[in-house]
Design an enzyme around this catalytic site. Structure first.
Site, PDB file in Angstrom:
ATOM      1  N   GLU A  73      42.423  33.514  31.356  1.00  0.00           N
ATOM      2  CA  GLU A  73      42.115  34.834  31.206  1.00  0.00           C
ATOM      3  C   GLU A  73      42.593  35.296  29.606  1.00  0.00           C
ATOM      4  OE1 GLU A  73      43.049  34.094  35.495  1.00  0.00           O
ATOM      5  OE2 GLU A  73      44.113  33.490  33.770  1.00  0.00           O
ATOM      6  N   HIS A 142      48.952  37.843  44.480  1.00  0.00           N
ATOM      7  CA  HIS A 142      47.472  38.498  44.759  1.00  0.00           C
ATOM      8  C   HIS A 142      47.305  39.916  45.370  1.00  0.00           C
ATOM      9  CE1 HIS A 142      46.845  34.117  44.489  1.00  0.00           C
ATOM     10  NE2 HIS A 142      45.932  34.404  43.845  1.00  0.00           N
TER      11      HIS A 142
END
Length: 337
Positions: A73, A142
């Site tokens: 990321e 998540h």
């Protein structure tokens, strides 16, 4: 009733419109194509991200504009910042907002500061779209709602649309803006449907919407919980309780006027927020009311948030963590009584 689209289809349509009208718009992220670069094996456009939102984009725009990235990321967000400074308009998919931690320097010290630090000689027109929210049994890594982290950083615009109409117009406005913008998509919204015009349109920056008018209490909510607030408000109409539901849409800049004008009318307020309870959007709105709307209050400000704990995987624990319609109804009635 107009043309109906799901939330995720509205996102896909907004991306297609932006990419068709501006060749400088590119998209990158993990598995957004799913198989790009392996066309000779017959593998292309296999996934479209974890929820299929970007399905079909690589077939229309090709792998020079739609990029699968490594699981890095910090690397691909940094690459997008550089591309933005070089003249492109990158749309980056950060698969889950929970993954921002491994790339946070890009969010904190790079994207929002570079235009300022270069004295306006460069622009950084990067848009990040990211998933958030509980309810899908995705466990603690998540399922978080973390928009307050980004709203805290000067230089970012942020929005969390609650409807297919708003997410399409909001995403188009974000991509075309010359500053960093982050769009938060609650995964519980992806399959809801709503009216979405076919044409190209943009939401106005920093403007919220009264989703339902009322006179007894103001309910300010964000993203998916706007829909739950609306369901409760409609139910309470049968009990002669008139709740006004405010959706700020934009978290930064925040539409202060729409909140204060509603409070001036009702005198009571409930603020609902799925983010962690300390230093979230609800506390920010509460501070706004305390400093600019105190004289309008007929009752204390009430905030409804999840507990100060991680999101659990066990269904019974996650259900207890979530803000249900029952919790919203109970809070409204307690304020009014």
């Amino acid at each position: 009733m107009g043309r109906q689209l799901t939330y995720k289809a509205a996102v896909n349509e907004a991306i297609r419109i932006a990419m068709r009208k501006d060749s400088n718009v590119i998209m990158l992220g993990e598995d957004i194509a799913g198989g790009a670069g392996r066309e000779e094996q017959g593998i292309e456009d296999a996934w479209g991200g974890p929820y299929g939102v970007s399905k079909g984009l690589i077939k229309e725009f090709g792998n020079k504009r739609v990029f699968d990235t490594p699981i890095s990321e910090s690397g691909f967000i940094g690459a997008a910042i550089g591309a933005a400074m070089a003249g492109l308009r990158p749309l980056v998919e950060l698969m889950y907002v929970d993954f921002a931690g491994v790339s946070f320097d890009q969010f904190l010290n790079q994207a929002p500061k570079l235009r300022f630090m270069f004295g306006g000689q460069v622009i950084v027109p990067i848009t990040v779209k990211t998933l958030m929210g509980c309810g899908w049994r995705n466990a603690g890594h998540h399922s978080q709602t973390l928009y307050s982290l980004f709203v805290h950083i000067p230089g970012w615009y942020a929005l969390a649309p609650s409807s297919p109409h708003d997410v399409k117009g909001g995403l188009l406005a974000a991509i075309r803006n010359d500053n960093p913008v982050i769009l938060f998509e609650h995964k519980m919204l992806y399959n809801i449907t709503g009216d979405v015009p076919e044409e190209d349109y943009e939401l106005k920056f920093g403007k919220g919407e009264v989703k339902k008018s009322g006179k007894d209490i103001t309910v300010v909510s964000f993203s998916f919980l706007v829909n739950r607030a609306l369901k409760v408000a409609e139910k309470l109409e049968k009990e002669n309780i008139s709740a006004e539901v405010i959706d700020p849409i934009w978290l930064a800049p925040l539409d202060e006027e729409i909140i204060l004008n509603s409070l001036k009318k009702t005198g009571k307020v409930l603020i609902i927020d799925e983010d962690n309870p300390r230093c979230n959007m609800a506390t920010d709105v509460a501070a706004l009311i305390a400093t600019k709307g105190f004289d309008y209050l007929d009752a204390p400000v009430r905030i409804l948030t999840p507990p100060n704990a991680p999101v659990a995987y066990a269904p019974i624990l996650e259900d207890n963590y979530m803000i249900s319609e029952e919790k919203i109804e109970k809070a409204i009635k307690e304020i009014l009584n």
